[in-house]
Design an enzyme around this catalytic site. Structure first.
Site, short mmCIF file in Angstrom:
data_model
loop_
_atom_site.label_atom_id
_atom_site.label_comp_id
_atom_site.label_asym_id
_atom_site.label_seq_id
_atom_site.Cartn_x
_atom_site.Cartn_y
_atom_site.Cartn_z
N GLY A 35 -35.57 -40.52 71.21
CA GLY A 35 -34.86 -40.65 69.94
C GLY A 35 -35.76 -40.36 68.75
O GLY A 35 -36.78 -39.70 68.89
N LEU A 37 -35.04 -38.40 66.40
CA LEU A 37 -35.05 -36.94 66.52
C LEU A 37 -35.40 -36.25 65.21
O LEU A 37 -34.97 -36.68 64.14
CB LEU A 37 -33.69 -36.44 67.02
CG LEU A 37 -33.20 -37.03 68.34
CD1 LEU A 37 -31.88 -36.37 68.77
CD2 LEU A 37 -34.24 -36.90 69.45
N HIS A 41 -37.36 -31.74 67.97
CA HIS A 41 -36.38 -31.96 69.05
C HIS A 41 -35.23 -30.96 68.94
O HIS A 41 -34.73 -30.47 69.95
CB HIS A 41 -35.80 -33.37 68.97
CG HIS A 41 -36.82 -34.47 69.15
ND1 HIS A 41 -37.30 -35.21 68.10
CD2 HIS A 41 -37.44 -34.93 70.27
CE1 HIS A 41 -38.17 -36.10 68.56
NE2 HIS A 41 -38.28 -35.95 69.87
N GLN A 67 -43.61 -46.77 79.74
CA GLN A 67 -44.71 -45.90 79.34
C GLN A 67 -45.49 -46.46 78.16
O GLN A 67 -46.39 -45.80 77.64
CB GLN A 67 -44.21 -44.48 79.05
CG GLN A 67 -43.32 -44.34 77.84
CD GLN A 67 -42.71 -42.95 77.76
OE1 GLN A 67 -41.79 -42.62 78.49
NE2 GLN A 67 -43.23 -42.10 76.87
N GLY A 154 -41.62 -30.52 74.83
CA GLY A 154 -42.44 -29.90 73.80
C GLY A 154 -43.88 -29.70 74.27
O GLY A 154 -44.42 -30.50 75.04
N ASP A 157 -46.83 -32.60 73.33
CA ASP A 157 -47.41 -33.54 74.32
C ASP A 157 -47.82 -32.71 75.52
O ASP A 157 -47.17 -32.71 76.57
CB ASP A 157 -46.36 -34.59 74.73
CG ASP A 157 -46.09 -35.55 73.59
OD1 ASP A 157 -47.01 -35.82 72.80
OD2 ASP A 157 -44.96 -36.03 73.48
N SER A 193 -42.63 -38.00 65.74
CA SER A 193 -41.92 -39.21 65.30
C SER A 193 -42.89 -40.17 64.61
O SER A 193 -42.48 -41.01 63.82
CB SER A 193 -41.30 -39.93 66.50
OG SER A 193 -40.53 -39.02 67.22
N ARG A 194 -44.17 -40.07 64.91
CA ARG A 194 -45.16 -40.99 64.33
C ARG A 194 -45.59 -40.61 62.92
O ARG A 194 -46.22 -41.42 62.24
CB ARG A 194 -46.40 -41.03 65.21
CG ARG A 194 -46.09 -41.66 66.52
CD ARG A 194 -47.31 -41.91 67.32
NE ARG A 194 -46.93 -42.71 68.47
CZ ARG A 194 -47.71 -42.97 69.46
NH1 ARG A 194 -48.93 -42.51 69.48
NH2 ARG A 194 -47.29 -43.71 70.46
O1 PAF Z 1 -41.89 -37.17 75.22
C1 PAF Z 1 -41.13 -38.14 75.22
O2 PAF Z 1 -40.36 -38.36 74.29
C2 PAF Z 1 -41.14 -39.10 76.40
O3 PAF Z 1 -42.43 -39.27 76.94
C3 PAF Z 1 -40.14 -38.69 77.50
C4 PAF Z 1 -40.49 -37.35 78.12
C5 PAF Z 1 -38.74 -38.63 76.92
C6 PAF Z 1 -40.13 -39.74 78.64
O4 PAF Z 1 -39.78 -41.01 78.16
#
Ligand code: PAF
Length: 312
Positions: A35, A37, A41, A67, A154, A157, A193-194
């Site tokens: 989210g 977004l 995204h 995570q 993306g 990451d 997002s950060r």
């Molecule tokens: O990149 C992200 O937003 C998250 O690590 C993902 C791939 C949605 C998994 O939770």
């Protein structure tokens, strides 16, 4: 504005929404997100649409507790579903899958999780133990629930992307994993997002990350050592930039041999804290090749990663 996407919050709703497309043999595209977004995204959604044509594009929105480590920003992580639905509507997303934690992890913490292997203990994994186990476990679950033909992630990451590709290859999951280019502000800052946590002055400082990567790209023709030195020098301008790592690796995040032939593709990755916010970024480069064989940080590039270290 396109029609609103249909919102599914349970596995059953999701399966029912995708049944018709599946029966008709239309390909399903998935863009997994947490989210909050932004344009980055949106560009992943556009890539998914290009790949699946008239097949359904599903965006999953799930802040995955598994995570996040202790002391990480799980509670602080932005949750903006109404705005996210607007973005999805604008991009013509067909289904938004926004399940609860209980829906994804019905019995609590899963007993069986994915071991991401050695690549998960370097770079981001060094400071975030367990992070990639959580990422791969939830992505595998999303793949099981959505059963996509194509999934778009993306390049921002980058380690995550490489690990997901590896998981799909090693476990024969049969999903086409697409790595979409990082979307940047006109001044080069990678969308994240950060970024919303950065003060005005921190945002200016954060620019040293993308500048350093661009300088490395511009100097890649002179070899790995020069590219890294120049990037390191650039980063020293950032008075509020606390560098975690600056490394040059193969595109698969493996260690670069000492002597590489001209034209060797590589990846430069950086992570740093700016104020309280941890930022990451990366770019492709071609070592020993003519300058300009990849384009600049604000533009597009031609290719789609232990490692040579640039110390702090
Ligand atoms: O990149 C992200 O937003 C998250 O690590 C993902 C791939 C949605 C998994 O939770």
């Amino acid at each position: 504005m396109s029609a609103r996407p249909v919102l599914a919050s349970t596995r059953e709703e999701l399966a029912a929404l995708l049944a018709e497309a599946r029966a008709a043999g239309r390909p399903v595209g998935l863009v997994p997100t947490m989210g909050a977004l932004h344009e980055g995204h949106a560009s992943l959604v556009r890539t998914a649409r290009e790949r699946v044509g008239d097949g359904p594009v599903v965006v999953s929105i799930f802040v995955n507790p598994m995570q996040f480590g202790e002391g990480e920003d799980l509670d602080r992580y932005p949750r903006t579903l109404p705005e996210d639905l607007e973005v999805c509507a604008h991009e013509g997303v067909d289904v938004v899958f926004a399940p609860s934690v209980e829906e994804v992890y019905p019995g609590g913490d899963p007993q069986v999780t994915l071991d991401p292997g050695p690549l998960a203990s370097v770079l981001e994994g060094r400071t975030r133990p367990g992070h990639y186990r959580g990422v791969l476990t939830v992505v595998a679950k999303l793949f099981g629930l959505v059963r996509p033909d194509v999934a778009v992630f993306g390049q921002k990451d980058y380690q995550q992307l490489v690990l997901i590709r590896r998981m799909v290859a090693d476990l024969c999951l049969g999903v086409d994993v697409v790595g979409a280019e990082t979307v940047r502000e006109p001044d080069g800052l990678a969308l994240s997002s950060r970024n919303r946590y950065l003060s005005e002055s921190e945002r200016l400082e954060a620019l040293w990350l993308s500048r350093a990567l661009r300088v490395a790209q511009e100097n890649a023709a002179y070899g790995a050592a020069v590219a890294l030195d120049e990037a390191r020098a650039e980063l020293r301008h950032g008075k509020q930039v606390a560098l975690d790592y600056l490394v040059l690796t193969t595109p698969d995040l493996e260690e670069l041999p000492d002597d590489v032939p001209p034209g060797t593709e590589a990846r430069i990755l950086v992570a740093a804290r700016v104020g309280a916010t941890r930022l990451i970024d990366n770019l492709p480069l071609v070592l020993g090749a003519e300058p300009g064989s990849t384009t600049s940080v604000a533009g597009t590039h031609t290719q789609n990663t232990h490692t040579r270290q640039g110390g702090s």
